[in-house]
Design a protein around this motif. Structure first.
Motif, short mmCIF file in Angstrom:
data_model
loop_
_atom_site.label_atom_id
_atom_site.label_comp_id
_atom_site.label_asym_id
_atom_site.label_seq_id
_atom_site.Cartn_x
_atom_site.Cartn_y
_atom_site.Cartn_z
N ILE A 1 -2.89 1.71 16.62
CA ILE A 1 -2.93 3.13 17.37
C ILE A 1 -3.78 3.64 17.85
CG2 ILE A 1 -3.43 5.77 16.67
CD1 ILE A 1 -1.13 5.27 14.62
N GLU A 2 -5.10 2.72 17.90
CA GLU A 2 -6.52 3.67 17.87
C GLU A 2 -7.32 2.26 18.91
OE1 GLU A 2 -5.78 1.93 14.46
OE2 GLU A 2 -6.95 0.39 14.16
N PHE B 1 -2.88 10.10 10.49
CA PHE B 1 -1.49 10.61 9.73
C PHE B 1 -2.62 11.24 8.50
CE2 PHE B 1 0.81 5.76 11.12
CZ PHE B 1 0.84 6.82 12.41
N ASN C 1 -4.11 14.35 5.63
CA ASN C 1 -3.64 15.21 4.62
C ASN C 1 -3.77 16.92 5.11
OD1 ASN C 1 -4.78 16.77 2.14
ND2 ASN C 1 -4.25 14.63 1.44
N GLY D 1 -8.81 12.86 4.69
CA GLY D 1 -7.98 12.71 3.27
C GLY D 1 -8.85 12.33 2.14
N GLN E 1 -4.37 5.27 6.75
CA GLN E 1 -4.59 4.91 8.42
C GLN E 1 -6.01 6.06 8.36
OE1 GLN E 1 -3.43 7.97 10.71
NE2 GLN E 1 -3.25 7.22 12.35
N GLU E 2 -5.58 7.40 7.77
CA GLU E 2 -6.45 8.47 8.33
C GLU E 2 -8.30 8.28 8.01
OE1 GLU E 2 -6.38 12.62 6.01
OE2 GLU E 2 -6.53 13.22 8.41
N GLU E 3 -7.90 7.52 6.63
CA GLU E 3 -9.21 7.44 5.92
C GLU E 3 -10.21 6.20 7.47
OE1 GLU E 3 -6.56 7.13 4.35
OE2 GLU E 3 -6.95 9.00 2.66
N TYR F 1 -6.60 -4.18 5.10
CA TYR F 1 -5.51 -2.27 4.94
C TYR F 1 -5.79 -1.71 3.55
CZ TYR F 1 -2.65 1.72 5.97
OH TYR F 1 -1.71 2.99 5.96
N PHE G 1 4.53 5.00 11.80
CA PHE G 1 5.21 5.63 11.18
C PHE G 1 4.42 7.21 9.77
CE2 PHE G 1 6.23 1.11 10.76
CZ PHE G 1 7.98 1.52 10.58
N GLY H 1 3.90 10.01 8.01
CA GLY H 1 4.38 10.33 6.73
C GLY H 1 5.30 9.19 6.23
N GLY I 1 3.95 6.39 4.45
CA GLY I 1 3.37 5.46 3.85
C GLY I 1 3.33 6.01 2.86
N ALA I 2 1.40 6.85 2.33
CA ALA I 2 1.58 6.84 1.06
C ALA I 2 2.17 8.46 1.12
CB ALA I 2 0.27 7.76 1.77
N PHE I 3 2.44 9.30 1.96
CA PHE I 3 3.47 10.01 1.84
C PHE I 3 4.95 9.75 1.56
CE2 PHE I 3 0.38 13.81 3.36
CZ PHE I 3 -0.10 13.95 2.64
N PHE J 1 3.64 -1.51 12.55
CA PHE J 1 2.45 -2.10 11.87
C PHE J 1 2.94 -3.64 11.09
CE2 PHE J 1 -0.52 -2.00 7.93
CZ PHE J 1 -1.41 -1.11 9.46
N1 AR6 Z 1 -1.90 1.45 13.65
C1 AR6 Z 1 -0.29 2.07 13.43
N2 AR6 Z 1 0.02 1.73 12.01
C2 AR6 Z 1 -0.75 2.39 10.92
C3 AR6 Z 1 -2.26 1.93 11.04
C4 AR6 Z 1 -2.77 1.99 12.70
N3 AR6 Z 1 -3.84 1.46 12.89
N4 AR6 Z 1 -1.96 1.81 10.28
C5 AR6 Z 1 -1.39 2.72 9.38
N5 AR6 Z 1 -0.18 2.77 10.07
P1 AR6 Z 1 -0.62 6.39 6.02
P2 AR6 Z 1 1.08 8.80 5.45
C6 AR6 Z 1 1.50 2.41 9.12
O1 AR6 Z 1 0.06 5.70 4.26
O2 AR6 Z 1 2.71 8.47 4.48
C7 AR6 Z 1 -4.34 9.56 4.09
O3 AR6 Z 1 -4.83 9.49 2.06
C8 AR6 Z 1 1.57 2.06 8.07
O4 AR6 Z 1 3.04 1.12 7.77
O5 AR6 Z 1 -1.86 5.91 6.60
O6 AR6 Z 1 0.98 10.23 7.24
C9 AR6 Z 1 -4.08 11.32 4.28
O7 AR6 Z 1 -4.81 11.69 4.49
C10 AR6 Z 1 1.18 2.75 6.72
O8 AR6 Z 1 1.82 2.39 5.49
O9 AR6 Z 1 0.44 8.05 6.56
C11 AR6 Z 1 -2.69 11.74 3.61
O10 AR6 Z 1 -2.80 12.04 2.52
C12 AR6 Z 1 1.35 3.72 7.97
O11 AR6 Z 1 1.31 3.10 9.21
C13 AR6 Z 1 -1.69 10.48 3.55
O12 AR6 Z 1 -2.87 9.22 3.29
C14 AR6 Z 1 1.82 5.37 7.28
O13 AR6 Z 1 0.38 5.53 6.93
C15 AR6 Z 1 -0.68 10.75 4.40
O14 AR6 Z 1 0.29 9.14 4.39
#
Ligand code: AR6
Length: 530
Positions: A283-284, A294, A296, A301, A310-312, A351, A423, A425, A427-429, A456
């Motif tokens: 994305i970046e 993505f 919090n 987050g 991703q966010e951090e 990652y 994705f 929501g 991954g971690a969510f 990803f």
């Molecule tokens: N570009 C494209 N896809 C990505 C990238 C990137 N740079 N980085 C990760 N992914 P996640 P969530 C994909 O878990 O589920 C944080 O703590 C990768 O497949 O960050 O919405 C926030 O603060 C990853 O598994 O998003 C929230 O508390 C997927 O994107 C929480 O995580 C989801 O990334 C949000 O969790």
């Protein structure tokens, strides 16, 4: 990402049916009750120095409580045991204007003006400074970098000379500041000077705000803290060598119920939306697109703790994003945050537990007429799901559609930057990844934006999602129908059929010709967005 750090790998020149242009993205900057500029207007594009906007300090529940406010006080007992109130900023200055010979001196200094938090544990900071850094690096940190961080933090009253409003729930408001103002905010966070931000007690004034002082980071996971501190210190090192002269705008968006689309009876089809699905882009790296964070609901987050997804990561490579944590109340269901103008300073690889700082990134993104880098990041927070069923309940599907809509819609109905996402929501969510893709496709269609979707590294999902998008377009399925199908999907009952197959089966009934989902070859992104 190319070696020289330019973001032009995905070279999208888009001239589709609804023409996208850079200029359409700009939120014009003028100070009014909904837009506070911490710098004087007008902003000139050339190198003229940005001057701080001046107005009297306000110490109330609608504004950030500044550590340098004359109202920021603490109580001390004099030699007769009588309570006297003193300026906390004076104490901060006295505590920090010292020589640092180790990270323990820094801890001691920080605790002098955070007397209630004697129990703070800075073990990971100590590990980083005393064990991870080489003796030369440690010396350079303590003698060169840290005094500069202190100096930058203590110049807060000169650099920011007006109150900073809080961006509270239900408000659509913006704050614009210079990169130097962002830097002094981060320096103060590094030194944990922000008052009233250290307690997480439910009834605390800032209980519904993200953390902004770095104290929790200093006791978080040793390995992660080391990599995070490399990113933060590299950012400081870079700005001390060459203080950036750009501008950043933080905008909170809050929509009312009657501003949200009708998803249930929505007849828009997917035939005239363009999409691109890739497994190896990030994305970046998508210069010129609306890049999704993505998030919090507490923006950023766990960037100042253990979080490292991703966010951090985005907040570590573009550290100016951390500033949003100072004034953004937790995001409600129909709210998002758009941030335009932050600079990427750091590269990374890996990652989560394998994340590593990978040196400088020299951000070549061009600037707009208000001196902001043309990078807009939209923070939208998905719901965390513990079980599979919840995410297909009508209220939750609607919630995610509306949440993404608050991020993607375009007030002036003229900006069609494609959305760069993945994705969200999922991954971690814990969300279903196909569902993440479909929901964002629906919202992009509704907001007339094209979608660059990144899986990803997952080649199979790339094929499946692309084929699914193609199928929906070819079959003329509309948004309302997809919504109905999502609602019907029951992951436990349909365990033999994944969501993509389920949608395929359901939409077969809608059309005369039966098309199977099959991997398809998609054009390159440059061909897709010609
Ligand atoms: N570009 C494209 N896809 C990505 C990238 C990137 N740079 N980085 C990760 N992914 P996640 P969530 C994909 O878990 O589920 C944080 O703590 C990768 O497949 O960050 O919405 C926030 O603060 C990853 O598994 O998003 C929230 O508390 C997927 O994107 C929480 O995580 C989801 O990334 C949000 O969790």
């Amino acid at each position: 990402m190319s070696k020289n750090g330019s973001k032009s790998d995905i070279n999208i020149v888009y001239n589709g049916h609804d023409k996208w242009s850079f200029d359409a993205t700009k939120v014009s900057i003028s100070s009014d009750q909904n837009h506070t500029c911490l710098i004087q207007l007008p902003i000139q594009k050339d190198k003229e120095i940005l001057k701080p906007y001046k107005s009297a300090d306000i110490w109330d529940g609608n504004h950030v409580r500044m550590p340098c406010s004359p109202q920021s006080k603490y109580i001390e007992l004099d030699h007769n045991g009588i309570k006297i109130t003193k300026s906390r900023w004076d104490l901060i200055e006295q505590s920090l204007l010292i020589e640092f010979d180790s990270s323990y001196t820094l801890e001691k200094a920080i605790k002098k003006y955070n007397t209630r938090y004697e129990s703070w544990n800075f073990s990971s900071l100590h590990n980083f400074v005393e064990n991870v850094l080489s003796p030369q690096q440690k010396n350079s940190f303590l003698k060169y970098l840290l005094p500069k961080i202190v100096n930058l933090a203590l110049r807060l009253p000169q650099i920011i000379q007006c109150p900073i409003p809080l961006l509270r729930q239900g408000e659509t408001k913006s704050i614009t500041m210079s990169q130097e103002q962002a830097a002094t905010i981060i320096a103060n966070s590094f030194l944990c000077t922000w008052p009233r931000r250290n307690t997480t007690k439910r009834d605390a004034e800032f209980a519904n705000y993200p953390e902004i002082n770095f104290n929790r980071l200093y006791s978080s996971d040793i390995q992660r803290v080391a990599q995070k501190l490399y990113c933060i210190l590299n950012y400081f090192d870079r700005i001390f060598k060459n203080m950036p002269t750009g501008v950043i705008t933080f905008s909170r968006r809050s929509l009312f119920f009657d501003q949200l689309p009708n998803w249930v009876n929505n007849t828009k089809t997917f035939s005239n939306i363009k999409y691109y699905v890739s497994s190896d882009e990030r994305i970046e790296n998508t210069s010129g697109m609306l890049q999704v964070d993505f998030a919090n609901k507490f923006i950023g987050g766990g960037v100042l703790g253990n979080g490292l997804v991703q966010e951090e990561i985005r907040f570590l490579i573009n550290p100016e994003l951390i500033v949003a944590k100072l004034f953004t109340e937790s995001l409600g269901n129909e709210e998002s945050m758009l941030i335009t103008g932050t600079e990427q300073f750091n590269n990374y690889y890996g990652y989560s537990s394998t994340f590593k700082f990978a040196g400088n990134f020299f951000d070549q993104t061009e600037i707009d007429e208000f001196r902001r880098k043309r990078t807009t990041i939209v923070a939208i927070d998905a719901l965390p799901y513990k079980n599979n069923l919840e995410q297909f309940q009508e209220t939750n599907i609607l919630r995610e559609l509306n949440k993404a809509y608050t991020g993607f819609y375009n007030e002036k109905n003229q900006s069609y930057q494609p959305v760069a996402s993945g994705f969200w929501g999922g991954g971690a969510f814990g969300g279903n990844q196909i569902r993440c893709a479909i929901i964002q496709l629906m919202v992009c269609r509704e907001t007339r934006r094209n979608l660059a979707f990144f899986t990803f590294g997952d080649e199979n999902l790339k094929q499946t999602i692309f084929a699914l998008f193609e199928m929906l377009a070819e079959r003329g399925v509309n948004i309302g129908r997809v919504f109905q199908i999502l609602k019907q999907y029951n992951p436990s009952k349909s365990s033999t059929m994944d969501l993509a197959m389920f949608i395929n089966e359901k939409t077969k009934i809608d059309v005369a010709s039966v098309i199977q989902i099959q991997p398809k070859i998609q054009p390159k992104i440059t061909e897709k967005f010609p």
